[in-house]
Motif scaffolding. Structure first.
Motif, PDB file in Angstrom:
ATOM      1  N   GLU A 220      24.235  14.813  22.029  1.00  9.97           N
ATOM      2  CA  GLU A 220      24.929  13.888  22.913  1.00  9.97           C
ATOM      3  C   GLU A 220      24.768  12.466  22.386  1.00  9.97           C
ATOM      4  N   LEU A 221      25.777  11.635  22.629  1.00 14.28           N
ATOM      5  CA  LEU A 221      25.757  10.249  22.171  1.00 14.28           C
ATOM      6  C   LEU A 221      25.292   9.322  23.288  1.00 14.28           C
ATOM      7  N   ASP A 222      24.606   8.263  22.895  1.00 18.73           N
ATOM      8  CA  ASP A 222      24.279   7.204  23.854  1.00 18.73           C
ATOM      9  C   ASP A 222      25.497   6.310  24.093  1.00 18.73           C
ATOM     10  N   ALA A 223      26.295   6.129  23.058  1.00 20.71           N
ATOM     11  CA  ALA A 223      27.511   5.319  23.173  1.00 20.71           C
ATOM     12  C   ALA A 223      28.477   5.724  22.073  1.00 20.71           C
ATOM     13  N   ALA A 224      29.744   5.496  22.333  1.00 21.23           N
ATOM     14  CA  ALA A 224      30.787   5.725  21.337  1.00 21.23           C
ATOM     15  C   ALA A 224      31.636   4.470  21.223  1.00 21.23           C
ATOM     16  N   ILE A 225      31.988   4.097  19.999  1.00 14.40           N
ATOM     17  CA  ILE A 225      32.885   2.966  19.757  1.00 14.40           C
ATOM     18  C   ILE A 225      34.161   3.511  19.138  1.00 14.40           C
ATOM     19  N   ILE A 226      35.293   3.185  19.755  1.00 16.25           N
ATOM     20  CA  ILE A 226      36.584   3.675  19.269  1.00 16.25           C
ATOM     21  C   ILE A 226      37.288   2.546  18.528  1.00 16.25           C
ATOM     22  N   LEU A 238      34.455  10.306  25.917  1.00 17.05           N
ATOM     23  CA  LEU A 238      33.756  10.318  27.200  1.00 17.05           C
ATOM     24  C   LEU A 238      33.015  11.630  27.409  1.00 17.05           C
ATOM     25  N   LYS A 239      33.574  12.714  26.928  1.00 18.13           N
ATOM     26  CA  LYS A 239      32.922  14.021  27.059  1.00 18.13           C
ATOM     27  C   LYS A 239      31.664  14.133  26.212  1.00 18.13           C
ATOM     28  N   ARG A 240      31.530  13.240  25.233  1.00 19.42           N
ATOM     29  CA  ARG A 240      30.427  13.390  24.282  1.00 19.42           C
ATOM     30  C   ARG A 240      29.288  12.406  24.510  1.00 19.42           C
ATOM     31  N   VAL A 241      29.450  11.490  25.478  1.00 21.01           N
ATOM     32  CA  VAL A 241      28.344  10.582  25.765  1.00 21.01           C
ATOM     33  C   VAL A 241      27.514  11.127  26.931  1.00 21.01           C
ATOM     34  N   ARG A 242      26.251  10.838  26.893  1.00 24.04           N
ATOM     35  CA  ARG A 242      25.325  11.297  27.933  1.00 24.04           C
ATOM     36  C   ARG A 242      25.597  10.564  29.239  1.00 24.04           C
ATOM     37  N   LYS A 243      24.928  11.014  30.313  1.00 27.55           N
ATOM     38  CA  LYS A 243      24.992  10.275  31.574  1.00 27.55           C
ATOM     39  C   LYS A 243      24.491   8.847  31.342  1.00 27.55           C
ATOM     40  N   GLY A 244      25.200   7.904  31.912  1.00 28.84           N
ATOM     41  CA  GLY A 244      24.854   6.500  31.690  1.00 28.84           C
ATOM     42  C   GLY A 244      25.371   5.951  30.370  1.00 28.84           C
ATOM     43  N   GLY A 245      26.058   6.789  29.578  1.00 28.68           N
ATOM     44  CA  GLY A 245      26.556   6.356  28.276  1.00 28.68           C
ATOM     45  C   GLY A 245      27.818   5.516  28.379  1.00 28.68           C
ATOM     46  N   ARG A 246      28.179   4.870  27.271  1.00 28.43           N
ATOM     47  CA  ARG A 246      29.316   3.960  27.256  1.00 28.43           C
ATOM     48  C   ARG A 246      30.317   4.370  26.189  1.00 28.43           C
ATOM     49  N   VAL A 247      31.588   4.166  26.497  1.00 28.16           N
ATOM     50  CA  VAL A 247      32.661   4.284  25.519  1.00 28.16           C
ATOM     51  C   VAL A 247      33.278   2.900  25.379  1.00 28.16           C
ATOM     52  N   VAL A 248      33.207   2.343  24.184  1.00 30.86           N
ATOM     53  CA  VAL A 248      33.676   0.983  23.926  1.00 30.86           C
ATOM     54  C   VAL A 248      34.958   1.045  23.100  1.00 30.86           C
ATOM     55  N   CYS A 249      36.031   0.480  23.629  1.00 29.79           N
ATOM     56  CA  CYS A 249      37.320   0.443  22.928  1.00 29.79           C
ATOM     57  C   CYS A 249      37.423  -0.895  22.195  1.00 29.79           C
ATOM     58  N   ALA A 250      37.435  -0.841  20.863  1.00 31.82           N
ATOM     59  CA  ALA A 250      37.252  -2.061  20.076  1.00 31.82           C
ATOM     60  C   ALA A 250      38.542  -2.725  19.623  1.00 31.82           C
ATOM     61  N   GLY A 251      39.704  -2.135  19.898  1.00 34.01           N
ATOM     62  CA  GLY A 251      40.947  -2.690  19.387  1.00 34.01           C
ATOM     63  C   GLY A 251      41.639  -3.622  20.366  1.00 34.01           C
ATOM     64  N   ILE A 252      42.543  -4.454  19.844  1.00 35.48           N
ATOM     65  CA  ILE A 252      43.334  -5.340  20.690  1.00 35.48           C
ATOM     66  C   ILE A 252      44.520  -4.598  21.294  1.00 35.48           C
ATOM     67  N   HIS A 253      44.877  -3.463  20.700  1.00 38.03           N
ATOM     68  CA  HIS A 253      45.996  -2.663  21.179  1.00 38.03           C
ATOM     69  C   HIS A 253      45.632  -1.189  21.036  1.00 38.03           C
ATOM     70  N   MET A 254      46.045  -0.385  21.997  1.00 39.73           N
ATOM     71  CA  MET A 254      45.769   1.050  21.950  1.00 39.73           C
ATOM     72  C   MET A 254      46.919   1.775  22.640  1.00 39.73           C
ATOM     73  N   SER A 255      47.237   2.955  22.146  1.00 39.73           N
ATOM     74  CA  SER A 255      48.234   3.771  22.838  1.00 39.73           C
ATOM     75  C   SER A 255      47.680   4.183  24.203  1.00 39.73           C
ATOM     76  N   ASP A 256      48.528   4.688  25.078  1.00 39.05           N
ATOM     77  CA  ASP A 256      48.118   5.001  26.449  1.00 39.05           C
ATOM     78  C   ASP A 256      46.997   6.037  26.488  1.00 39.05           C
ATOM     79  N   ILE A 257      46.082   5.811  27.414  1.00 38.58           N
ATOM     80  CA  ILE A 257      44.969   6.744  27.622  1.00 38.58           C
ATOM     81  C   ILE A 257      45.427   7.822  28.600  1.00 38.58           C
ATOM     82  N   PRO A 258      45.371   9.081  28.232  1.00 39.22           N
ATOM     83  CA  PRO A 258      45.813  10.143  29.146  1.00 39.22           C
ATOM     84  C   PRO A 258      44.838  10.338  30.306  1.00 39.22           C
ATOM     85  N   GLY A 259      45.312  10.984  31.351  1.00 41.15           N
ATOM     86  CA  GLY A 259      44.456  11.269  32.496  1.00 41.15           C
ATOM     87  C   GLY A 259      43.327  12.220  32.137  1.00 41.15           C
ATOM     88  N   PHE A 260      42.233  12.119  32.885  1.00 42.03           N
ATOM     89  CA  PHE A 260      41.094  13.008  32.671  1.00 42.03           C
ATOM     90  C   PHE A 260      40.385  13.198  34.000  1.00 42.03           C
TER      91      PHE A 260
END
Length: 338
Positions: A220-226, A238-260
């Motif tokens: 499991e990851l503590d955080a993920a940077i996209i 998001l599925k791969r970070v532990r409880k309390g973990g963070r997903v950081v989106c690093a770009g100025i533009h991103m395609s739409d995030i699908p539902g989850f």
């Protein structure tokens, strides 16, 4: 001076001859030694983000001071400086006064709302320029000014994560992986399916594991940077970070995030975006870059080949790799990079 100019989104850059500009009160006139080509430049060119046109793109600028405005007293003729994406802030809005100038309500951005470094000369606000580590040549230093700086801000938002996942292994990730490994963190690289070259590149820089974005890391990851501007990567990460973990989106533009499903977010996981940088980020990162064993890998193009450089940058980002830089003045090109 010569400049490569974007006149309309979706069209190639055009080479223009222009008068050399004069610096204003707080400004420096720089002779450009090298300018990195960034994914954000591609978003500007494609019209994904909209600013005033025509514009001279480029915001990973390394240059030497040839003229100084009357109130730009911190630099001298001949100094080498770096010019980043953040070209100026208002200094008096809620965010500027609260230490969050990266969220300024009235900012200017290099190569987006003020002319950038795809040129032989550029004017920059001295208050937003940085001194560069002497251990980097001109071409080597260029990617530090955005791939490095914005990546570093993303790394700060990942907090003290020990197990880091990087999604998309291009210009930013190849710099930040080296810094994170030097800091004692464990880095797991996620690339496009079947990208063996990108995965080997990631492992060569100290990543503990490299695989497809559809795979699970060994832990499991503590955080993920996209870093990739691909919205569907967010629920995967998001599925791969532990409880309390963070997903950081690093770009100025991103395609739409699908539902989850909410259960993937539950457990105090969080999703954050990175917006620009602060000057404090720049000072901190460049000091670290001068100490850490970071080496940037860059493909060099002359200024007149900026359109080809854009294409190469897009390919490098899609397959995983280093950075791309334009070199307007041959006399400043490091021999090792020819």
């Amino acid at each position: 001076m010569s400049a490569m100019v974007l006149g309309r989104a979706g069209e190639p850059l055009a080479l223009e001859s222009r008068p050399i500009p004069k610096p204003g009160n707080h400004e420096l006139l720089l002779e450009v030694a090298a300018c990195g080509v960034c994914r954000t430049d591609l978003h500007v060119a494609d019209g994904d983000i909209h600013g005033p046109l025509p514009i001279v793109p480029g915001h990973e600028i390394v240059g030497r001071v040839i003229e100084i405005g009357p109130e730009a007293g911190d630099f001298a003729i001949g100094d080498r400086v770096g010019v980043p994406w953040l070209g100026g802030t208002c200094g008096h809005c809620f965010f500027c006064l609260g230490g969050q100038e990266n969220l300024c309500d009235a900012p200017t951005f290099t190569g987006f709302s003020r002319d950038g470094g795809f040129a032989t000369h550029v004017v920059a606000d001295s208050r937003y320029c940085f001194r560069l580590p002497e251990s980097f040549g001109d071409v080597e230093a260029a990617p530090l000014l955005c791939a490095g700086l914005i990546g570093y801000r993303a790394l700060k938002l990942a907090d003290n994560a020990e197990r880091l996942g990087f999604y998309g292994f291009g210009a930013a990730a190849h710099i930040l992986a080296q810094l994170a490994v030097w800091q004692g963190r464990r880095v797991f690289a996620f690339t496009k399916s079947g990208d063996q070259k990108g995965q080997e590149f990631a492992r060569s820089l100290g990543c503990e594991w490299a695989g497809s974005s559809n795979e699970n890391a060994p832990e499991e990851l503590d955080a993920a940077i996209i870093f990739a501007p691909v919205g569907p990567l967010v629920p995967l990460a998001l599925k791969r970070v532990r409880k309390g973990g963070r997903v950081v989106c690093a770009g100025i533009h991103m395609s739409d995030i699908p539902g989850f499903p909410y259960e993937d977010l539950w457990g105090e996981r969080s999703i954050l975006s990175v917006a620009n940088l602060t000057r404090t980020d720049g000072i901190e990162f460049l000091e670290l870059a001068g100490k850490a064993p970071i080496r940037t890998q860059t493909t060099v193009f002359p200024l007149s080949k900026a359109n080809e450089a854009w294409t190469d940058c897009e390919e490098e980002n899609s397959k995983g790799g280093g950075s791309v830089a334009l070199v307007p003045h041959v006399r400043f090109r490091p021999i090792a990079d020819i």
